[in-house]
Scaffold this motif. Sequence first.
Motif: not given
Ligand code: ADP
Length: 389
Positions: A290-296, A322-324, A336-338, A347-350, A353-356
């Motif tokens: 979901d993240n991969a699609v969201k941030y591509t 877009q990378g990090i 709870f960290h974006q 992008q929306g989101g809480t 996700g990645l913490a879990l």
């Molecule tokens: P969110 O609900 O914001 O997606 P996540 O915990 O899943 O929360 O991700 C935290 C943050 O990590 C995101 O807000 C985004 O900035 C960054 N991130 C996560 N996955 C990717 C990715 N594949 N590419 C770029 N940034 C990412």
Amino acid sequence: MPGSDDRHRATYQCPHCGADVSAREATCPQCGVDVALAAVLLERLALSAIPAEPGAPFLGDAMLSRFGEFLIGKGYITPVHLDDALNRQREMSARGARETLGQVLLEMQVMTREQLELASVEQVQDLQNALRQANAQLEQRVAERTQELQAAYQRLAELDQLKGNFINNISHELRTPLTKIKGFNMLLAAGDLGSLTEDQVQAVQTMGRGIGELERLVADLIQFATGARGEMVLHLAPTAVGDILAECARAAADKAKRGRVEMLTSAPDVLPQVMADGERIRWVLNQLMDNAVKYTPQDGSVTIGAAVVGDSVRVWVADTGQGIAAEKLPELFEPFHQLDGSTTRRQGGTGLGLALVKMIVEAHQSTIAVESEPGKGSRFWFDLKVAGG
Ligand code: ADP
């Protein structure tokens, strides 16, 4: 001028070997060195390290005046004596001859050799006492700061506990009314509460999707609160991880298509089963996808893959998005960290996700890893042990 019995009863440390020496002794009982001489030699050694520049002020003055001030303070000499001695020393220095303040005072017959020896020893003793006092103060300050830090840490731990309880309680409290709303929505959608107009059907369907999102959010919160308390229970069983990969690729296909992102799979036809909680690993991979699609951005690609590495199967999700930035990577898995925390973020989101993902992967005794390059994309991966391996 001092000369009290107190001084004669005192002991000091030999400037050469550090042994305890009675103030009555002129030589150290341990190393046999002339103690006063050793002190004067130390002074001379310090002076000789200072390069002499013709015409420049005598750099030893600062140190000498400290010994001079000490002698005045103890009543051995007067300020006039000191001025005279320093002037004489400057004159000698200009002629290229160097002498310590002690030697000059001796030559001026302002002090006797015995007084000078005693004064040198007293100064060493004073310095040692000052050092001991400074150390004691430092230890006291360190102890106080440690106590303050411990109190702050304790407070933070309590706040963390409160936050955990709050998330846990609120998510359970949300679930009850949500169940009722969902129930009535289903009755409405099925026409059990009377027939609906076309517009009403649309509205009920939109509500249904909203209810689904809320349910997922509440489930994530409950999962997080459980994991944060260290109470996440895994149902480990031999699991066909290849099937999960295929399911996740299918689940992400629609969203990828809408974003004009290509979906790729890279896995051998046959993969060994892994020891895992299939439900939770499916959740992890769905989240990463979901993240991969969201941030591509469009025309990019997302790949879900797996390969055998040693006695494990390595699973990964890679994107060309877009990378990090490297400095943001350490914050990536914080709850709870974006990374884009601005109010105008796209992008929306809480930020849960990645913490879990991290919690679940670590509950499998594994580690979630990431490599990323801004503008080029990201790759997340983790290993799962082969079942019976
Ligand atoms: P969110 O609900 O914001 O997606 P996540 O915990 O899943 O929360 O991700 C935290 C943050 O990590 C995101 O807000 C985004 O900035 C960054 N991130 C996560 N996955 C990717 C990715 N594949 N590419 C770029 N940034 C990412």
